[in-house]
Write a protein that holds these residues in place. Structure first.
Motif, PDB file in Angstrom:
ATOM      1  N   LEU A   1      81.651  84.254  39.902  1.00 19.10           N
ATOM      2  CA  LEU A   1      82.964  83.712  39.379  1.00 19.10           C
ATOM      3  C   LEU A   1      84.237  84.651  39.713  1.00 19.10           C
ATOM      4  O   LEU A   1      85.467  83.886  40.026  1.00 19.10           O
ATOM      5  CB  LEU A   1      82.855  83.410  37.732  1.00 19.10           C
ATOM      6  N   ILE A   2      84.045  85.868  39.666  1.00 19.96           N
ATOM      7  CA  ILE A   2      85.084  86.804  40.018  1.00 19.96           C
ATOM      8  C   ILE A   2      85.486  86.449  41.646  1.00 19.96           C
ATOM      9  O   ILE A   2      86.756  86.195  41.757  1.00 19.96           O
ATOM     10  CB  ILE A   2      84.642  88.353  39.930  1.00 19.96           C
ATOM     11  N   VAL A   3      84.728  86.307  42.488  1.00 18.74           N
ATOM     12  CA  VAL A   3      84.946  86.112  43.661  1.00 18.74           C
ATOM     13  C   VAL A   3      85.627  84.770  44.006  1.00 18.74           C
ATOM     14  O   VAL A   3      86.493  84.525  44.640  1.00 18.74           O
ATOM     15  CB  VAL A   3      83.477  86.209  44.728  1.00 18.74           C
ATOM     16  N   LEU A   4      85.027  83.770  43.323  1.00 18.67           N
ATOM     17  CA  LEU A   4      85.821  82.253  43.305  1.00 18.67           C
ATOM     18  C   LEU A   4      87.106  82.493  42.777  1.00 18.67           C
ATOM     19  O   LEU A   4      87.937  81.788  43.363  1.00 18.67           O
ATOM     20  CB  LEU A   4      84.840  81.419  42.737  1.00 18.67           C
ATOM     21  N   GLY A   5      87.115  82.967  41.710  1.00 16.30           N
ATOM     22  CA  GLY A   5      88.444  82.931  41.029  1.00 16.30           C
ATOM     23  C   GLY A   5      89.417  83.551  42.139  1.00 16.30           C
ATOM     24  O   GLY A   5      90.787  83.096  42.025  1.00 16.30           O
ATOM     25  N   PHE A   6      89.206  84.751  42.451  1.00 15.28           N
ATOM     26  CA  PHE A   6      90.334  85.559  43.285  1.00 15.28           C
ATOM     27  C   PHE A   6      90.468  84.687  44.723  1.00 15.28           C
ATOM     28  O   PHE A   6      91.509  84.910  45.267  1.00 15.28           O
ATOM     29  CB  PHE A   6      89.706  86.937  43.331  1.00 15.28           C
ATOM     30  N   ALA A   7      89.447  84.184  45.114  1.00 13.03           N
ATOM     31  CA  ALA A   7      89.664  83.524  46.439  1.00 13.03           C
ATOM     32  C   ALA A   7      90.646  82.183  46.253  1.00 13.03           C
ATOM     33  O   ALA A   7      91.402  82.193  46.906  1.00 13.03           O
ATOM     34  CB  ALA A   7      88.186  83.220  47.111  1.00 13.03           C
ATOM     35  N   ILE A   8      90.424  81.619  45.132  1.00 15.75           N
ATOM     36  CA  ILE A   8      91.182  80.400  44.738  1.00 15.75           C
ATOM     37  C   ILE A   8      92.345  80.991  44.357  1.00 15.75           C
ATOM     38  O   ILE A   8      93.685  80.191  44.890  1.00 15.75           O
ATOM     39  CB  ILE A   8      90.681  79.570  43.667  1.00 15.75           C
ATOM     40  N   LEU A   9      92.665  82.172  43.710  1.00 18.19           N
ATOM     41  CA  LEU A   9      94.169  82.556  43.487  1.00 18.19           C
ATOM     42  C   LEU A   9      94.766  82.939  44.923  1.00 18.19           C
ATOM     43  O   LEU A   9      96.103  82.731  45.038  1.00 18.19           O
ATOM     44  CB  LEU A   9      94.014  83.629  42.691  1.00 18.19           C
ATOM     45  N   TRP A  10      93.973  83.773  45.650  1.00 15.27           N
ATOM     46  CA  TRP A  10      94.530  83.770  46.991  1.00 15.27           C
ATOM     47  C   TRP A  10      95.156  82.700  47.725  1.00 15.27           C
ATOM     48  O   TRP A  10      96.179  82.697  48.434  1.00 15.27           O
ATOM     49  CB  TRP A  10      93.627  84.671  47.841  1.00 15.27           C
ATOM     50  N   MET A  11      94.253  81.410  47.872  1.00 17.95           N
ATOM     51  CA  MET A  11      94.643  80.280  48.642  1.00 17.95           C
ATOM     52  C   MET A  11      95.947  79.601  47.629  1.00 17.95           C
ATOM     53  O   MET A  11      96.656  79.354  48.595  1.00 17.95           O
ATOM     54  CB  MET A  11      93.610  79.303  48.449  1.00 17.95           C
ATOM     55  N   VAL A  12      95.795  79.963  46.585  1.00 21.25           N
ATOM     56  CA  VAL A  12      97.158  79.066  45.801  1.00 21.25           C
ATOM     57  C   VAL A  12      98.284  79.896  46.347  1.00 21.25           C
ATOM     58  O   VAL A  12      99.419  79.212  46.610  1.00 21.25           O
ATOM     59  CB  VAL A  12      96.898  79.208  44.393  1.00 21.25           C
ATOM     60  N   ARG A  13      97.989  81.110  46.217  1.00 20.19           N
ATOM     61  CA  ARG A  13      99.425  82.063  46.717  1.00 20.19           C
ATOM     62  C   ARG A  13      99.828  81.913  48.076  1.00 20.19           C
ATOM     63  O   ARG A  13     101.057  81.882  48.725  1.00 20.19           O
ATOM     64  CB  ARG A  13      99.093  83.565  46.333  1.00 20.19           C
ATOM     65  N   GLN A  14      98.882  81.636  49.018  1.00 22.39           N
ATOM     66  CA  GLN A  14      99.018  81.313  50.404  1.00 22.39           C
ATOM     67  C   GLN A  14      99.777  80.075  50.562  1.00 22.39           C
ATOM     68  O   GLN A  14     100.688  79.835  51.370  1.00 22.39           O
ATOM     69  CB  GLN A  14      97.908  81.509  51.279  1.00 22.39           C
ATOM     70  N   GLY A  15      99.051  79.042  49.860  1.00 23.07           N
ATOM     71  CA  GLY A  15      99.791  77.562  49.708  1.00 23.07           C
ATOM     72  C   GLY A  15     101.331  77.757  49.261  1.00 23.07           C
ATOM     73  O   GLY A  15     102.018  76.913  49.902  1.00 23.07           O
TER      74      GLY A  15
END
Length: 170
Positions: A60-74
């Motif tokens: 969940l930590i990996v998925l959460g930070f990957a999704i947050l990174w995607m949102v920021r890049q978006g």
């Protein structure tokens, strides 16, 4: 001109985001490496302790930070496209999402820690024998053993083995 004031525009979300991402590279301590390293540490501890919960938390930590990174890049680029030429999201985000899903799958499939052995239930109601007052068996045979006299009947229709044919094998 004297007496005129300059009007400046308030910073908007687009100007704030453009200042957040720049051509300069992030330091290792400030990048996404730290959350992923922490997730790797949680994964190792979870595997050593055979804890399904810790491995799931790491996923969940990996998925959460990957999704947050995607949102920021978006927010910065305006799209969430994956492109190998360097535009949009990189292939590393897809690998991070795959790794997070793999950790969740591993947590679901791994055998967890074995619990304490359950205490034995009540014993069956079979009475125990008192060896001094009761004899469960008949008295032992006192005489010497004597083999039966005469030919032994074949068992199950098979003739008994005879003497060996030829000399013994070495």
């Amino acid at each position: 001109m004297p007496g005129t004031t300059a009007v400046t525009a308030a910073p908007t979300a687009s100007t704030t985001c453009s200042r957040a991402f720049s051509a300069t590279k992030a330091e290792v301590a400030g990048s996404i490496l730290l959350p992923f390293a922490f997730a790797a540490l949680v994964t190792l501890v979870g595997l050593v302790l055979r804890s399904r919960i810790l491995v799931a938390v790491a996923g969940l930590i990996v998925l959460g930070f990957a999704i947050l990174w995607m949102v920021r890049q978006g927010q910065v680029t305006g799209s969430l496209s994956v492109d190998s030429s360097g535009n949009g999201l990189g292939q590393g985000v897809a690998m991070a999402l795959g790794g997070g899903l793999a950790l969740l799958l591993a947590a679901g499939l791994m055998s967890g820690r074995r619990g304490a052995e359950p205490e034995p239930g009540p014993r069956s109601e079979v009475p125990l024998l008192d060896t001094q007052s009761e004899q469960p068996y008949e008295a032992p045979y006192e005489g010497p053993y004597e083999p039966p006299q005469g030919p032994v009947p074949p068992s199950h229709g098979q003739p008994p083995y005879g003497p060996p044919e030829g000399p013994p094998r070495p």
